[in-house]
Scaffold this motif. Structure first.
Motif, PDB file in Angstrom:
ATOM      1  N   VAL A 182     -28.971   4.068 -49.189  1.00  0.00           N
ATOM      2  CA  VAL A 182     -29.180   5.580 -49.481  1.00  0.00           C
ATOM      3  C   VAL A 182     -27.668   6.362 -49.061  1.00  0.00           C
ATOM      4  O   VAL A 182     -26.936   6.956 -49.909  1.00  0.00           O
ATOM      5  N   LEU A 203     -24.074   9.490 -50.741  1.00  0.00           N
ATOM      6  CA  LEU A 203     -23.960  10.726 -50.383  1.00  0.00           C
ATOM      7  C   LEU A 203     -22.574  11.099 -49.961  1.00  0.00           C
ATOM      8  O   LEU A 203     -22.502  12.437 -49.781  1.00  0.00           O
ATOM      9  N   ARG A 234     -20.893  13.832 -52.005  1.00  0.00           N
ATOM     10  CA  ARG A 234     -21.783  15.045 -52.400  1.00  0.00           C
ATOM     11  C   ARG A 234     -21.569  16.115 -51.180  1.00  0.00           C
ATOM     12  O   ARG A 234     -20.772  15.856 -50.318  1.00  0.00           O
ATOM     13  N   ASP A 239     -26.449  18.335 -49.981  1.00  0.00           N
ATOM     14  CA  ASP A 239     -27.245  17.422 -50.322  1.00  0.00           C
ATOM     15  C   ASP A 239     -27.516  16.137 -49.277  1.00  0.00           C
ATOM     16  O   ASP A 239     -28.609  15.511 -49.249  1.00  0.00           O
ATOM     17  N   GLN A 240     -26.490  16.201 -48.383  1.00  0.00           N
ATOM     18  CA  GLN A 240     -26.385  15.456 -47.204  1.00  0.00           C
ATOM     19  C   GLN A 240     -27.650  15.750 -46.204  1.00  0.00           C
ATOM     20  O   GLN A 240     -28.377  14.958 -45.836  1.00  0.00           O
ATOM     21  N   ALA A 292     -31.012  14.790 -48.024  1.00  0.00           N
ATOM     22  CA  ALA A 292     -31.161  13.446 -48.157  1.00  0.00           C
ATOM     23  C   ALA A 292     -31.695  12.616 -46.774  1.00  0.00           C
ATOM     24  O   ALA A 292     -32.727  12.155 -46.789  1.00  0.00           O
ATOM     25  N   THR A 293     -30.789  13.358 -45.759  1.00  0.00           N
ATOM     26  CA  THR A 293     -31.333  12.664 -44.304  1.00  0.00           C
ATOM     27  C   THR A 293     -32.425  13.406 -44.037  1.00  0.00           C
ATOM     28  O   THR A 293     -32.996  12.600 -43.336  1.00  0.00           O
ATOM     29  N   LEU A 318     -35.815  12.038 -51.496  1.00  0.00           N
ATOM     30  CA  LEU A 318     -34.711  11.372 -51.619  1.00  0.00           C
ATOM     31  C   LEU A 318     -34.321  11.033 -53.058  1.00  0.00           C
ATOM     32  O   LEU A 318     -33.026  11.108 -53.254  1.00  0.00           O
ATOM     33  N   CYS A 319     -35.234  10.909 -53.823  1.00  0.00           N
ATOM     34  CA  CYS A 319     -34.907  10.507 -55.092  1.00  0.00           C
ATOM     35  C   CYS A 319     -34.332  11.667 -56.058  1.00  0.00           C
ATOM     36  O   CYS A 319     -33.548  11.609 -56.982  1.00  0.00           O
ATOM     37  N   VAL A 346     -32.933  14.237 -54.644  1.00  0.00           N
ATOM     38  CA  VAL A 346     -31.406  14.576 -54.340  1.00  0.00           C
ATOM     39  C   VAL A 346     -30.586  13.391 -55.005  1.00  0.00           C
ATOM     40  O   VAL A 346     -29.374  13.925 -55.505  1.00  0.00           O
ATOM     41  N   LEU A 347     -30.948  12.294 -54.786  1.00  0.00           N
ATOM     42  CA  LEU A 347     -30.068  11.210 -55.355  1.00  0.00           C
ATOM     43  C   LEU A 347     -29.928  11.167 -56.909  1.00  0.00           C
ATOM     44  O   LEU A 347     -28.544  11.051 -57.507  1.00  0.00           O
ATOM     45  N   ARG A 396     -30.400  15.600 -59.854  1.00  0.00           N
ATOM     46  CA  ARG A 396     -29.591  17.151 -59.404  1.00  0.00           C
ATOM     47  C   ARG A 396     -29.860  18.049 -60.499  1.00  0.00           C
ATOM     48  O   ARG A 396     -30.006  17.877 -61.581  1.00  0.00           O
TER      49      ARG A 396
END
Lengths: 306, 329
Positions: free
Chosen positions: A84, A88, A91, A95-96, A99-100, B308-309, B311-312, B315
């Protein structure tokens, strides 16, 4: 209030600070080298604690558990980085964060899935049980002293790693110019994975050691994570020296605040009210300190040059 | 932007979303399913909070990780005022509590504004990660205060025994309460749209894209951002008051950093800086929560995975998917 009690609280603050340093060192290293803000660092702390508690329960040895916690958290960190986190780095911070944040949900629920909702317990190893006499203090818990000792050893070890070894040289080079060291032929992807795993292992170590003082449960990493963020923001993000200073400051201010503020208010207010106001203020104290420091030094006390 | 003769795709999607959100509880009400009305109200209230945050985060690029502070403050205003009215005890200085929603909203807006002003003024001195962290720190400060201050329930929270009143409307009826929240959400969206179209919004977005250039044309980014932060906090505060009335309960968990994270999640799920982004995000979030909660007790794991998906790989969020790329950079 006796001097002995005061020194004992000071040592407790130091122990909290050392534990925070283990968390904050990893966080600040990851931010400094990769520019990543990692909310899931507290989850790696939790992974370390669970690994230690589970393995110690199975084998009967705290020490095997401790080794297991280092391996488990470093492995969890490395896998997370490869699957993952790697995506990042380019980004923005938003976003970081997101995602975290999602990773926290997954780690917490995953742990609950594996171990159930009930807390696990971890005993202090027989070698470190009991108390030792200290001059001026009387008795002090040996295990807490050992944590302080481990923290000091890790701090010195990190200093040597970063200032004196080849890996440390690459880490420092990565901090100042990542394109350039890539161009010079350093495998930057592996370097990032190694740094992330190193930070994860430090968090896991902290989790395992604290696991013997508290119960090991899902969500234990979050309060520590927030404190560790306060630490690195106060210290200046990316600076290990700042993390050390910030961690000790936060640990001591938090512990002493909880101990002293109710007593100070008791000098001017009735006891019940003093306890109330003192406790409320003490729980906010480190955030007040942080806001104060950032208001005057917007990039922390030891801002890294970048 | 030049006037367009036809409705853009985004406008059509927005209108459809607004109609869907209205039709769902009306249908549920016709079938006597009160639970779904509550679910829809939850969507609307969370969306309102996120529309507030979207002013700071979407338009201004100010990633506030502490908006739960204002959400919770709004909730506590509702809880504290109605408790005092319920027990017929005056608050400080002989001021009476109240169970009137408009008064509560007004107080929530004022309190949030007064508290957001110094928080914003200090936080906006910093940028980037430091801004994220300092807003988080301020929210934690208020969170810990609420936990350790026992007068209003401390850690256990505060119950609102009877839902507060709105003149001429029976708020105890789920559908009426939904409609109140829905109207407020539409008003908030209207305000967001006006702000974005006004010179203020242009300056705010310019500050996000390049603060130096904004300063070079004679507009101080700090002032614009501070106003945006305060307005954003006020709107989130009203949502907090509604949320407390919806659950008839307010607790420190409304102030926790998880809540701040969730509000950001709503915006990103829906689409950052888009008018209906928070609405789409809240709809998706609550539905995922509800659908997954029915399938597995470990729904949070899968919620994390979906997030998570998004964000990754996705977008631009749901609106990016439905209505194409945003016209605003």
């Amino acid at each position: 209030m006796s001097i002995a009690l005061l020194i004992e609280q000071l040592l407790n603050g130091l122990q909290l600070g050392v534990m925070l340093f283990l968390m904050a060192a990893g966080l600040t290293l990851i931010f400094g080298v990769m520019g990543l803000i990692n909310l899931a660092h507290g989850s790696l702390y939790m992974v370390g604690a669970f690994a230690c508690a589970a393995v110690a329960a199975a084998t009967g040895s705290f020490w095997i558990g401790l080794v297991a916690s280092l391996i488990a958290s470093a492995a969890a960190g490395a896998i997370t980085e490869i699957v993952v986190i790697r995506r990042l780095y380019d980004r923005d911070h938003l976003d970081q964060v997101l995602a975290t944040f999602a990773l926290i949900l997954m780690f917490s629920e995953g742990m609950r899935w594996l171990f159930g909702s009930f807390p696990l317990y971890l005993d202090i190893p027989p070698l470190l049980q009991g108390a030792v006499p200290l001059p001026g203090v009387g008795q002090y818990q040996l295990y807490r002293l050992a944590i302080i000792g481990v923290g000091i050893v890790v701090a010195i070890g990190l200093y040597f790693l970063i200032a004196r070894t080849r890996l440390g040289m690459r880490i420092r080079a990565g901090e100042s110019d990542r394109e350039m060291i890539g161009a010079l032929g350093v495998d930057i992807r592996t370097l990032y994975t190694v740094v992330f795993a190193l930070g994860a292992a430090l968090a896991g170590l902290a989790g395992a050691m604290v696991g013997a003082l508290q119960s090991v449960q899902v969500g234990m990493g979050e309060p520590v994570l927030i404190l560790a963020f306060v630490v690195i923001v106060i210290g200046g993000i990316g600076s290990i020296k700042g993390a050390l200073f910030g961690a000790i400051l936060v640990g001591v201010v938090d512990t002493m605040g909880r101990f002293l503020l109710p007593k100070i208010f008791a000098l001017v207010l009735p006891a019940a009210q003093a306890g109330l106001i003192g406790a409320a203020l003490a729980s906010m104290l480190i955030y007040i300190v942080m806001a104060f420091i950032l208001a005057f030094r917007p990039s922390g006390l030891f801002a890294a040059q970048s | 932007m030049p006037p367009k003769p036809r409705l853009s795709r985004e406008t059509v999607v927005n209108i459809l979303l607004a109609l869907m959100l209205l039709a769902f509880p009306l249908g549920a009400s016709a079938m006597g399913e009160t639970f779904y009305i509550t679910l829809a109200t939850r969507i609307v209230v969370l969306a309102l909070a996120a529309v507030g945050l979207n002013i700071a985060l979407g338009l201004g690029g100010l990633v506030s990780f502490g908006h739960a502070a204002f959400f919770g403050l709004g909730g506590y205003v509702a809880g504290i005022l109605s408790t005092h009215a319920f027990n017929a005890e005056p608050l400080l200085f002989g001021i009476e509590g109240t169970t009137s929603m408009p008064v509560i909203w007004l107080v929530a807006v004022m309190i949030c504004g007064i508290i957001a002003l110094p928080i914003g003024a200090i936080s906006l001195r910093t940028t980037g990660v430091y801004f994220i962290m300092i807003t988080l720190a301020f929210a934690q400060m208020i969170y810990f205060f609420a936990v350790s201050w026992p007068a209003y329930g401390g850690e256990d929270g505060l119950s609102i025994y009877v839902r507060n009143e709105f003149p001429g409307v029976n708020t105890a009826q789920p559908l009426s309460f939904f409609l109140i929240c829905y109207v407020l959400l539409m008003l908030a969206l209207g305000l967001f749209w006006l702000l974005r179209g006004a010179r203020f919004g242009a300056a705010l977005e310019a500050g996000r894209q390049n603060a130096t250039r904004l300063a070079a044309v004679g507009i101080a980014p700090f002032n614009i951002r501070l106003v945006a932060f305060v307005v954003s906090a006020m709107m989130t505060g009203i949502a907090g008051a509604l949320f407390a009335d919806l659950n008839k309960f307010v607790s420190p968990s409304m102030l926790s950093w998880h809540m701040s994270g969730e509000l950001i999640v709503l915006i990103i799920l829906g689409g950052k800086a888009r008018l209906f982004g928070p609405v789409a995000g809240a709809m998706l979030y609550v539905l995922i929560e509800y659908a997954l909660g029915g399938i597995t007790e470990h729904w949070q794991f899968f919620l994390g995975l979906i997030l998570l998906c998004v964000v990754l790989f996705a977008r631009g969020g749901l609106l990016g998917l439905l209505a194409g790329k945003a016209r605003h950079g």
